[in-house]
Design a protein around this motif. Sequence first.
Motif, PDB file in Angstrom:
ATOM      1  N   ARG A 150       1.306  -0.964   0.051  1.00 18.46           N
ATOM      2  CA  ARG A 150      -0.854   0.056   0.225  1.00 18.46           C
ATOM      3  C   ARG A 150       0.799   1.569  -0.114  1.00 18.46           C
ATOM      4  NH1 ARG A 150      -5.953  -0.326   1.703  1.00 18.46           N
ATOM      5  NH2 ARG A 150      -6.232  -1.806   1.777  1.00 18.46           N
ATOM      6  N   PRO A 151       1.152   2.058  -1.195  1.00 17.22           N
ATOM      7  CA  PRO A 151       2.054   3.088  -1.447  1.00 17.22           C
ATOM      8  C   PRO A 151       0.928   4.282  -0.267  1.00 17.22           C
ATOM      9  CG  PRO A 151       0.937   2.819  -3.134  1.00 17.22           C
ATOM     10  CD  PRO A 151       0.437   1.672  -2.148  1.00 17.22           C
ATOM     11  N   ALA A 152       1.457   4.520   0.184  1.00 13.55           N
ATOM     12  CA  ALA A 152       1.649   6.255   0.937  1.00 13.55           C
ATOM     13  C   ALA A 152       1.053   7.274   0.136  1.00 13.55           C
ATOM     14  CB  ALA A 152       2.526   6.720   1.989  1.00 13.55           C
ATOM     15  N   SER A 153       0.321   8.204   0.287  1.00 12.24           N
ATOM     16  CA  SER A 153       0.058   9.014  -0.716  1.00 12.24           C
ATOM     17  C   SER A 153      -1.112   9.747  -0.111  1.00 12.24           C
ATOM     18  CB  SER A 153      -0.840   8.466  -1.931  1.00 12.24           C
ATOM     19  OG  SER A 153      -1.037   9.227  -2.405  1.00 12.24           O
ATOM     20  N   PRO A 154      -0.806  11.647  -0.722  1.00  4.93           N
ATOM     21  CA  PRO A 154      -1.692  12.625  -0.656  1.00  4.93           C
ATOM     22  C   PRO A 154      -2.762  12.080  -2.142  1.00  4.93           C
ATOM     23  CG  PRO A 154      -0.742  13.221  -1.986  1.00  4.93           C
ATOM     24  CD  PRO A 154       0.297  12.050  -1.833  1.00  4.93           C
ATOM     25  N   LEU A 155      -3.115  11.124  -2.145  1.00  3.28           N
ATOM     26  CA  LEU A 155      -4.217  11.418  -3.204  1.00  3.28           C
ATOM     27  C   LEU A 155      -4.648   9.497  -2.891  1.00  3.28           C
ATOM     28  CD1 LEU A 155      -6.543  11.997  -5.041  1.00  3.28           C
ATOM     29  CD2 LEU A 155      -4.748  11.826  -6.712  1.00  3.28           C
ATOM     30  N   ARG A 156      -5.774   9.415  -2.475  1.00  2.00           N
ATOM     31  CA  ARG A 156      -6.525   8.584  -1.966  1.00  2.00           C
ATOM     32  C   ARG A 156      -8.324   7.737  -2.558  1.00  2.00           C
ATOM     33  NH1 ARG A 156      -4.884   4.666   2.979  1.00  2.00           N
ATOM     34  NH2 ARG A 156      -1.809   5.619   2.792  1.00  2.00           N
ATOM     35  N   VAL A 157      -8.274   7.309  -3.825  1.00  2.00           N
ATOM     36  CA  VAL A 157      -9.969   7.213  -3.911  1.00  2.00           C
ATOM     37  C   VAL A 157      -9.836   5.885  -4.837  1.00  2.00           C
ATOM     38  CG1 VAL A 157     -10.031   9.141  -5.362  1.00  2.00           C
ATOM     39  CG2 VAL A 157      -9.203   7.468  -6.993  1.00  2.00           C
ATOM     40  N   ASN A 158     -11.085   5.509  -3.691  1.00  2.61           N
ATOM     41  CA  ASN A 158     -12.150   3.869  -4.918  1.00  2.61           C
ATOM     42  C   ASN A 158     -13.087   3.916  -5.739  1.00  2.61           C
ATOM     43  OD1 ASN A 158     -13.940   5.348  -3.715  1.00  2.61           O
ATOM     44  ND2 ASN A 158     -14.898   4.155  -2.284  1.00  2.61           N
ATOM     45  N   ASN A 159     -12.485   4.890  -6.424  1.00  2.00           N
ATOM     46  CA  ASN A 159     -13.290   5.130  -8.026  1.00  2.00           C
ATOM     47  C   ASN A 159     -12.102   5.171  -9.601  1.00  2.00           C
ATOM     48  OD1 ASN A 159     -14.359   6.824  -9.959  1.00  2.00           O
ATOM     49  ND2 ASN A 159     -16.390   6.134  -8.904  1.00  2.00           N
ATOM     50  N   GLY A 160     -12.742   4.655 -10.642  1.00  2.00           N
ATOM     51  CA  GLY A 160     -11.940   4.851 -11.487  1.00  2.00           C
ATOM     52  C   GLY A 160     -11.910   6.436 -12.166  1.00  2.00           C
ATOM     53  N   GLU A 161     -13.433   6.453 -11.791  1.00  2.00           N
ATOM     54  CA  GLU A 161     -13.339   8.190 -12.874  1.00  2.00           C
ATOM     55  C   GLU A 161     -12.720   8.325 -12.441  1.00  2.00           C
ATOM     56  OE1 GLU A 161     -17.982   7.282 -13.370  1.00  2.00           O
ATOM     57  OE2 GLU A 161     -17.177   5.961 -15.150  1.00  2.00           O
ATOM     58  N   ALA A 162     -12.661   9.125 -11.299  1.00  7.31           N
ATOM     59  CA  ALA A 162     -12.475   9.907 -10.383  1.00  7.31           C
ATOM     60  C   ALA A 162     -10.679   9.934 -10.497  1.00  7.31           C
ATOM     61  CB  ALA A 162     -12.692   9.308  -8.874  1.00  7.31           C
ATOM     62  N   LEU A 163     -10.380   8.408 -10.677  1.00  8.62           N
ATOM     63  CA  LEU A 163      -9.114   8.693 -10.885  1.00  8.62           C
ATOM     64  C   LEU A 163      -8.157   8.939 -11.830  1.00  8.62           C
ATOM     65  CD1 LEU A 163      -5.776   7.827  -9.721  1.00  8.62           C
ATOM     66  CD2 LEU A 163      -6.325   5.748  -9.908  1.00  8.62           C
ATOM     67  N   LEU A 164      -9.136   9.129 -13.166  1.00 10.66           N
ATOM     68  CA  LEU A 164      -8.442   9.132 -14.312  1.00 10.66           C
ATOM     69  C   LEU A 164      -7.534  10.280 -14.347  1.00 10.66           C
ATOM     70  CD1 LEU A 164      -7.940   7.947 -17.475  1.00 10.66           C
ATOM     71  CD2 LEU A 164     -10.555   8.538 -17.712  1.00 10.66           C
ATOM     72  N   PRO A 165      -8.272  11.265 -13.494  1.00 13.63           N
ATOM     73  CA  PRO A 165      -7.560  12.847 -14.015  1.00 13.63           C
ATOM     74  C   PRO A 165      -6.642  13.015 -13.740  1.00 13.63           C
ATOM     75  CG  PRO A 165     -10.146  13.406 -13.693  1.00 13.63           C
ATOM     76  CD  PRO A 165      -9.507  11.933 -14.227  1.00 13.63           C
ATOM     77  N   ALA A 166      -6.124  12.088 -12.537  1.00 17.08           N
ATOM     78  CA  ALA A 166      -4.900  12.680 -11.611  1.00 17.08           C
ATOM     79  C   ALA A 166      -3.908  11.709 -13.332  1.00 17.08           C
ATOM     80  CB  ALA A 166      -5.335  11.535 -10.501  1.00 17.08           C
ATOM     81  N   LEU A 167      -4.264  10.848 -12.990  1.00 16.24           N
ATOM     82  CA  LEU A 167      -3.160   9.670 -13.432  1.00 16.24           C
ATOM     83  C   LEU A 167      -3.159  10.793 -15.038  1.00 16.24           C
ATOM     84  CD1 LEU A 167      -2.505   7.177 -13.789  1.00 16.24           C
ATOM     85  CD2 LEU A 167      -4.016   6.363 -15.094  1.00 16.24           C
ATOM     86  N   ILE A 168      -4.488  11.086 -15.936  1.00 13.39           N
ATOM     87  CA  ILE A 168      -3.834  11.734 -17.130  1.00 13.39           C
ATOM     88  C   ILE A 168      -2.752  12.806 -16.585  1.00 13.39           C
ATOM     89  CG2 ILE A 168      -4.772  13.691 -18.700  1.00 13.39           C
ATOM     90  CD1 ILE A 168      -7.946  11.143 -18.782  1.00 13.39           C
ATOM     91  N   ALA A 169      -2.771  13.762 -15.564  1.00 10.78           N
ATOM     92  CA  ALA A 169      -1.969  14.673 -15.197  1.00 10.78           C
ATOM     93  C   ALA A 169      -0.996  14.360 -14.473  1.00 10.78           C
ATOM     94  CB  ALA A 169      -2.712  14.975 -13.860  1.00 10.78           C
ATOM     95  N   GLY A 170      -0.327  13.035 -14.836  1.00 10.10           N
ATOM     96  CA  GLY A 170       0.818  12.551 -14.357  1.00 10.10           C
ATOM     97  C   GLY A 170       0.954  12.058 -12.966  1.00 10.10           C
ATOM     98  N   LEU A 171       0.024  12.025 -11.826  1.00 11.21           N
ATOM     99  CA  LEU A 171       0.196  12.148 -10.952  1.00 11.21           C
ATOM    100  C   LEU A 171       0.597  10.419 -10.070  1.00 11.21           C
ATOM    101  CD1 LEU A 171      -2.412  14.133  -9.852  1.00 11.21           C
ATOM    102  CD2 LEU A 171       0.129  15.051 -10.152  1.00 11.21           C
ATOM    103  N   GLY A 172       1.170   9.601 -10.694  1.00 13.06           N
ATOM    104  CA  GLY A 172       1.181   8.450 -10.455  1.00 13.06           C
ATOM    105  C   GLY A 172       0.321   7.219 -11.744  1.00 13.06           C
ATOM    106  N   ILE A 173       0.823   5.978 -11.260  1.00 11.59           N
ATOM    107  CA  ILE A 173       0.377   4.764 -12.026  1.00 11.59           C
ATOM    108  C   ILE A 173      -0.639   4.432 -11.320  1.00 11.59           C
ATOM    109  CG2 ILE A 173       2.252   4.612 -12.634  1.00 11.59           C
ATOM    110  CD1 ILE A 173       2.112   1.981 -10.405  1.00 11.59           C
ATOM    111  N   ALA A 174      -1.812   3.692 -12.130  1.00 12.43           N
ATOM    112  CA  ALA A 174      -3.063   3.112 -11.643  1.00 12.43           C
ATOM    113  C   ALA A 174      -3.347   1.819 -12.518  1.00 12.43           C
ATOM    114  CB  ALA A 174      -4.534   3.699 -11.786  1.00 12.43           C
ATOM    115  N   ASP A 175      -4.310   1.128 -12.009  1.00 15.38           N
ATOM    116  CA  ASP A 175      -4.819   0.017 -12.615  1.00 15.38           C
ATOM    117  C   ASP A 175      -6.351  -0.314 -13.192  1.00 15.38           C
ATOM    118  OD1 ASP A 175      -4.916  -2.423 -13.923  1.00 15.38           O
ATOM    119  OD2 ASP A 175      -4.961  -3.794 -12.193  1.00 15.38           O
ATOM    120  N   LEU A 176      -6.720   0.599 -14.196  1.00 23.70           N
ATOM    121  CA  LEU A 176      -8.164   0.764 -14.267  1.00 23.70           C
ATOM    122  C   LEU A 176      -8.572  -0.038 -15.194  1.00 23.70           C
ATOM    123  CD1 LEU A 176      -7.866   5.104 -14.273  1.00 23.70           C
ATOM    124  CD2 LEU A 176      -9.244   3.286 -12.475  1.00 23.70           C
TER     125      LEU A 176
END
Length: 89
Positions: free
Chosen positions: A2-28
């Motif tokens: 479990r990586p420590a992060s200032p951003l935690r979401v449990n919804n892929g659609e909410a995570l997508l903008p952060a992913l596009i902004a280059g703020l991390g990696i995701a498994d969507l």
Amino acid sequence: MRPASPLRVNNGEALLPALIAGLGIADLPEFIVGDAIASGEVEVILKDWKQTEGSVHLVTPPGGPRPARVEVLADFLAKHFAKGKKRKQ
């Protein structure tokens, strides 16, 4: 892990903008991130890695007859996921 992060979401659609902004990696799932991959907004980094298969459970109260709508849903889910299992074989 479990990586420590200032951003935690449990919804892929909410995570997508952060992913596009280059703020991390995701498994969507493809239906959420497919367009962003196709447009080049995000990049697949682990092409050969696959998530382990999950399972779906339909939980209902014990005893007594179930409402017809619950029976219809149970039948639909059983048929839908049985078809998916056949496709993978």
